[in-house]
Design a protein around this motif. Structure first.
Motif, mmCIF file in Angstrom:
data_model
loop_
_atom_site.group_PDB
_atom_site.id
_atom_site.type_symbol
_atom_site.label_atom_id
_atom_site.label_comp_id
_atom_site.label_asym_id
_atom_site.label_seq_id
_atom_site.Cartn_x
_atom_site.Cartn_y
_atom_site.Cartn_z
ATOM 1 N N ASN A 21 20.329 31.254 42.914
ATOM 2 C CA ASN A 21 19.430 31.654 41.830
ATOM 3 C C ASN A 21 18.073 30.958 41.949
ATOM 4 O OD1 ASN A 21 21.211 33.469 40.583
ATOM 5 N ND2 ASN A 21 22.269 31.793 39.519
ATOM 6 N N TYR A 22 18.110 29.702 42.366
ATOM 7 C CA TYR A 22 16.868 28.938 42.501
ATOM 8 C C TYR A 22 15.962 29.550 43.572
ATOM 9 C CZ TYR A 22 13.794 25.053 43.857
ATOM 10 O OH TYR A 22 12.699 24.277 44.189
ATOM 11 N N TYR A 23 16.535 29.820 44.754
ATOM 12 C CA TYR A 23 15.687 30.338 45.840
ATOM 13 C C TYR A 23 15.294 31.799 45.605
ATOM 14 C CZ TYR A 23 16.019 25.917 48.149
ATOM 15 O OH TYR A 23 15.896 24.575 48.418
ATOM 16 N N LEU A 24 16.146 32.561 44.922
ATOM 17 C CA LEU A 24 15.744 33.924 44.551
ATOM 18 C C LEU A 24 14.578 33.872 43.564
ATOM 19 C CD1 LEU A 24 19.284 35.560 44.172
ATOM 20 C CD2 LEU A 24 17.539 36.210 45.850
ATOM 21 N N SER A 25 14.652 32.920 42.631
ATOM 22 C CA SER A 25 13.586 32.810 41.629
ATOM 23 C C SER A 25 12.257 32.411 42.273
ATOM 24 C CB SER A 25 13.960 31.803 40.529
ATOM 25 O OG SER A 25 13.821 30.483 41.023
ATOM 26 N N LYS A 26 12.328 31.793 43.445
ATOM 27 C CA LYS A 26 11.094 31.412 44.143
ATOM 28 C C LYS A 26 10.595 32.525 45.057
ATOM 29 C CE LYS A 26 10.207 27.071 44.982
ATOM 30 N NZ LYS A 26 10.165 25.774 45.664
ATOM 31 N N GLY A 27 11.274 33.679 45.023
ATOM 32 C CA GLY A 27 10.797 34.843 45.767
ATOM 33 C C GLY A 27 11.338 34.973 47.180
ATOM 34 N N HIS A 28 12.345 34.169 47.517
ATOM 35 C CA HIS A 28 12.896 34.245 48.869
ATOM 36 C C HIS A 28 14.019 35.296 48.951
ATOM 37 C CE1 HIS A 28 10.471 30.853 49.840
ATOM 38 N NE2 HIS A 28 11.103 30.034 49.007
ATOM 39 N N ILE A 29 14.391 35.636 50.193
ATOM 40 C CA ILE A 29 15.489 36.576 50.433
ATOM 41 C C ILE A 29 16.733 35.738 50.715
ATOM 42 C CG2 ILE A 29 16.370 38.363 52.001
ATOM 43 C CD1 ILE A 29 13.288 38.902 52.619
ATOM 44 N N VAL A 30 17.809 35.997 49.978
ATOM 45 C CA VAL A 30 19.002 35.169 50.150
ATOM 46 C C VAL A 30 20.208 36.027 50.538
ATOM 47 C CG1 VAL A 30 20.589 33.535 49.060
ATOM 48 C CG2 VAL A 30 18.156 33.476 48.466
ATOM 49 N N HIS A 31 20.903 35.574 51.576
ATOM 50 C CA HIS A 31 22.186 36.157 51.953
ATOM 51 C C HIS A 31 23.240 35.087 51.679
ATOM 52 C CE1 HIS A 31 20.613 39.690 54.234
ATOM 53 N NE2 HIS A 31 19.537 38.931 54.269
ATOM 54 N N GLY A 32 24.223 35.430 50.866
ATOM 55 C CA GLY A 32 25.238 34.445 50.504
ATOM 56 C C GLY A 32 26.625 34.926 50.849
ATOM 57 N N CYS A 33 27.570 34.003 50.823
ATOM 58 C CA CYS A 33 28.954 34.400 51.100
ATOM 59 C C CYS A 33 29.921 33.503 50.360
ATOM 60 C CB CYS A 33 29.235 34.335 52.600
ATOM 61 S SG CYS A 33 29.199 32.672 53.272
ATOM 62 N N SER A 34 31.086 34.053 50.122
ATOM 63 C CA SER A 34 32.204 33.300 49.555
ATOM 64 C C SER A 34 33.424 34.194 49.680
ATOM 65 C CB SER A 34 31.952 32.947 48.084
ATOM 66 O OG SER A 34 31.822 34.145 47.333
ATOM 67 N N ARG A 35 34.594 33.621 49.437
ATOM 68 C CA ARG A 35 35.799 34.448 49.537
ATOM 69 C C ARG A 35 35.780 35.544 48.474
ATOM 70 N NH1 ARG A 35 38.331 29.488 50.251
ATOM 71 N NH2 ARG A 35 39.148 29.153 52.333
ATOM 72 N N SER A 36 35.262 35.196 47.296
ATOM 73 C CA SER A 36 35.236 36.175 46.204
ATOM 74 C C SER A 36 33.812 36.688 45.990
ATOM 75 C CB SER A 36 35.741 35.518 44.924
ATOM 76 O OG SER A 36 35.013 34.330 44.698
ATOM 77 N N ASP A 37 33.667 37.554 45.000
ATOM 78 C CA ASP A 37 32.332 38.070 44.687
ATOM 79 C C ASP A 37 31.460 36.961 44.105
ATOM 80 O OD1 ASP A 37 32.910 40.541 45.569
ATOM 81 O OD2 ASP A 37 33.475 41.336 43.605
ATOM 82 N N SER A 38 30.147 37.162 44.160
ATOM 83 C CA SER A 38 29.251 36.126 43.644
ATOM 84 C C SER A 38 28.859 36.381 42.197
ATOM 85 C CB SER A 38 27.980 36.078 44.481
ATOM 86 O OG SER A 38 27.222 37.241 44.254
ATOM 87 N N GLY A 39 28.860 37.640 41.806
ATOM 88 C CA GLY A 39 28.379 37.974 40.473
ATOM 89 C C GLY A 39 26.868 37.902 40.367
ATOM 90 N N ILE A 40 26.195 37.712 41.504
ATOM 91 C CA ILE A 40 24.727 37.649 41.474
ATOM 92 C C ILE A 40 24.183 39.053 41.731
ATOM 93 C CG2 ILE A 40 22.656 36.726 42.605
ATOM 94 C CD1 ILE A 40 24.372 34.271 43.388
ATOM 95 N N ASN A 41 23.431 39.557 40.786
ATOM 96 C CA ASN A 41 22.800 40.863 40.960
ATOM 97 C C ASN A 41 21.301 40.673 41.050
ATOM 98 O OD1 ASN A 41 25.048 42.715 40.851
ATOM 99 N ND2 ASN A 41 25.307 41.998 38.742
ATOM 100 N N HIS A 42 20.794 40.817 42.238
ATOM 101 C CA HIS A 42 19.361 40.625 42.455
ATOM 102 C C HIS A 42 18.988 41.486 43.660
ATOM 103 C CE1 HIS A 42 15.548 38.728 43.511
ATOM 104 N NE2 HIS A 42 15.549 38.125 42.337
ATOM 105 N N PRO A 43 17.866 42.188 43.604
ATOM 106 C CA PRO A 43 17.518 43.071 44.729
ATOM 107 C C PRO A 43 17.353 42.350 46.065
ATOM 108 C CG PRO A 43 15.715 42.929 43.115
ATOM 109 C CD PRO A 43 16.913 42.306 42.490
ATOM 110 N N GLU A 44 17.049 41.062 46.018
ATOM 111 C CA GLU A 44 16.845 40.321 47.272
ATOM 112 C C GLU A 44 18.063 39.485 47.654
ATOM 113 O OE1 GLU A 44 14.698 41.154 49.136
ATOM 114 O OE2 GLU A 44 12.978 41.869 47.978
#
Lengths: 234, 97
Positions: A21-44
């Motif tokens: 959330n922090y790096y998305l809020s700064k305008g960066h493109i983030v690719h994340g991973c985990s075993r489960s869903d992230s629940g993060i909804n953001h176009p980037e």
């Protein structure tokens, strides 16, 4: 602003989700991973459901990131699990699971992202250690050992990747109010923070402050370092 | 992937790496050339770069993802990174698995 392509592992909860959330809020493109869903909804933000110790899945994710964005600027190897067990009461499978996620996951992401960064001749890698390692915390022998291995990996990889202008550093956070420590008793947390120079829990701001320093363009002479928070020394 | 094309791909990657990392020595590179062995063209630094380049080029040409530094490669008595021929043979095997 320089828009970065950032990979963060372990983004379904805790520090990883906050970092996302922090790096998305700064305008960066983030690719994340985990075993489960992230629940993060953001176009980037793009999420990959995988086990960080699954070699094929990790290779596939890095391939997809490169296909989509053409580069990887920053890798933040945050994914980690802990288990409170005295040495004598540690099931082997628990130790294997901890090393799989904390060490082998970090290694795999660093190896595959490193290949991309070698071709770019540029990159920043930030690994996660813990103050539990230098504090030799009772009950966290395997967790601390896995993170000690991450520090060693960081130091050696920093030398191997330096010729390609890739820096590799690590942060060692103190306990931070997240899911990882929710099962740890208050007494245990209090006794731990008493061993720090600064007697409080860490915050996400403490962590992003160090990561921002490591990934700053001006930090190209900083590599192979581990910064422990709270005034804990190695 | 055709063996001839595979050899050319490897030779081109080696030339590129030598130009960038080793600043030269790109003449007379052919399928017989030694890579990472005694008297070879590459040091460990340039081998790392070569592996990253070849994996990427193979993906671009075949859409297949291969990992060259896998357990089989590292445990072989005769390293596949010894020469262009041995590397080409090894990649051919990986692509048909």
């Amino acid at each position: 602003m320089n828009r970065l392509v950032i990979i963060i592992t372990g983004t379904s909860k805790g520090i990883g989700k906050e970092l996302c959330n922090y790096y998305l809020s700064k305008g960066h493109i983030v690719h994340g991973c985990s075993r489960s869903d992230s629940g993060i909804n953001h176009p980037e933000y793009q999420h990959y459901s995988l086990d960080v110790a699954d070699e094929k899945a990790v290779t596939g994710m890095i391939r997809q990131v490169v296909n989509k964005n053409g580069r990887i600027d920053v890798l933040i190897n945050n994914a980690g699990i802990a288990s409170m067990n005295p040495v004598i009461l540690t099931p082997l499978q628990t130790a294997v699971n901890i090393f799989n996620t904390n060490y082998f996951g970090t290694l795999l992401f660093m190896r595959e992202t490193g290949k991309v960064m070698i071709r770019q001749k540029k990159g920043r890698i930030v690994n996660f250690s813990t103050v539990a390692t230098p504090l030799r915390l009772e009950g966290e022998s395997v967790y601390a050992a896995s993170k000690a291995a991450v520090v060693s990996l960081t130091e050696t990889a920093a030398r191997e990747l330096a010729p390609y202008s890739i820096t590799v550093n690590a942060i060692g956070p103190t306990p931070t109010p997240t899911d990882l420590i929710k099962s740890v008793s208050k007494d245990k947390i209090d006794s731990l923070t008493r061993r720090q120079a600064i007697l409080r829990l860490g915050t996400i701001d403490d962590i992003t402050n160090v990561i921002d320093f490591f990934i700053d363009e001006k930090s190209d002479f900083i590599t192979g370092q581990t910064i422990y928070l709270g005034g804990v020394n190695h | 992937m055709d063996k001839q094309l595979l050899n050319e791909l490897i030779i081109n990657c080696v030339k590129q790496v030598l130009e960038e990392v080793a600043s030269g020595h790109t003449t007379n590179i052919n399928s017989e050339s030694k890579l990472y062995s005694s008297g070879g063209l590459l040091d460990s630094l340039s081998l790392v770069r070569l592996i990253a380049d070849i994996e990427e080029e193979i993906y671009q040409k075949t859409n297949q993802t291969i990992t060259l530094a896998d357990e089989k490669a590292m445990s072989q008595r005769n390293s596949p990174f010894k020469s262009i021929i041995s590397l080409s043979d090894y990649i051919e095997k990986l692509l048909t698995e």
